[in-house]
Design a protein around this motif. Structure first.
Motif, PDB file in Angstrom:
ATOM      1  N   ALA A  88      43.743  19.921  79.809  1.00  0.00           N
ATOM      2  CA  ALA A  88      42.633  19.806  78.869  1.00  0.00           C
ATOM      3  C   ALA A  88      43.176  19.627  77.458  1.00  0.00           C
ATOM      4  O   ALA A  88      44.389  19.621  77.238  1.00  0.00           O
ATOM      5  N   MET A  89      42.259  19.463  76.505  1.00  0.00           N
ATOM      6  CA  MET A  89      42.609  19.324  75.103  1.00  0.00           C
ATOM      7  C   MET A  89      42.028  20.495  74.318  1.00  0.00           C
ATOM      8  O   MET A  89      40.909  20.920  74.563  1.00  0.00           O
ATOM      9  N   SER A  90      42.814  20.982  73.386  1.00  0.00           N
ATOM     10  CA  SER A  90      42.333  21.993  72.454  1.00  0.00           C
ATOM     11  C   SER A  90      42.030  21.282  71.143  1.00  0.00           C
ATOM     12  O   SER A  90      42.913  20.650  70.560  1.00  0.00           O
ATOM     13  N   VAL A  91      40.783  21.362  70.693  1.00  0.00           N
ATOM     14  CA  VAL A  91      40.360  20.631  69.497  1.00  0.00           C
ATOM     15  C   VAL A  91      40.173  21.621  68.347  1.00  0.00           C
ATOM     16  O   VAL A  91      39.390  22.566  68.445  1.00  0.00           O
ATOM     17  N   SER A  92      40.905  21.393  67.262  1.00  0.00           N
ATOM     18  CA  SER A  92      40.814  22.282  66.106  1.00  0.00           C
ATOM     19  C   SER A  92      39.624  21.890  65.223  1.00  0.00           C
ATOM     20  O   SER A  92      38.935  20.901  65.483  1.00  0.00           O
TER      21      SER A  92
END
Length: 154
Positions: A88-92
């Motif tokens: 998955a992606m961690s979006v800041s």
């Protein structure tokens, strides 16, 4: 200083054993007080194929847990539903995206197996625990290709 020499000698012996097990030529020159004793000895002799395969099996089995004489897989995967980690992606806040993995919630669980009239110990996800409320254990194990006789517990 003696403990440092013992640590160095045990590391050297471990390296020599690994080289001998995998039939690779010795590619390092030991330094220190052990160099003079090892310099007179020839290179490690070639190990037979049976010893090399045994060493490889030992490395593969080091990732498993021994329970009552049989090997249980320690892979991070549900035994019944075959669920694994998700990429998955961690979006800041500034929308910078970095990769992360979403791990499966795995639990060791003793489940009663009516056909075998005993308990089986499986490493399953919490989703599989919910699924077991609506579907029988035998059906899920057959779909996963799991032999429940191997995982019996007292």
């Amino acid at each position: 200083q003696i403990s440092r020499m013992l640590r160095a000698s045990s590391l050297l012996l471990a390296c020599i054993a690994a080289v001998q097990a995998f039939n690779a030529p010795m590619a390092f020159s030991p330094k220190g007080s052990l160099a003079s004793s090892l310099a007179s000895k020839p290179l490690v002799a070639a190990a037979p194929v049976s010893q090399r395969s045994f060493a490889l099996d030992a490395l593969q089995m080091s990732c498993t847990k021994d329970t009552r004489g049989y090997q249980m897989p320690m892979r991070k995967q549900c035994m019944l539903l075959k669920k694994r980690a998700n990429n998955a992606m961690s979006v800041s806040f500034s929308h910078i995206r970095t990769h992360k993995t979403q791990a499966v919630n795995l639990q060791w669980k003793r489940i009663f197996w009516p056909e075998g009239n005993c308990y089986v110990k499986l490493r399953i996800s919490t989703k599989a625990i919910k699924t077991l409320k609506s579907k029988p254990l035998n059906q899920l194990a057959a779909k996963a290709g799991l032999d429940l006789k191997k995982y019996r517990c007292g």
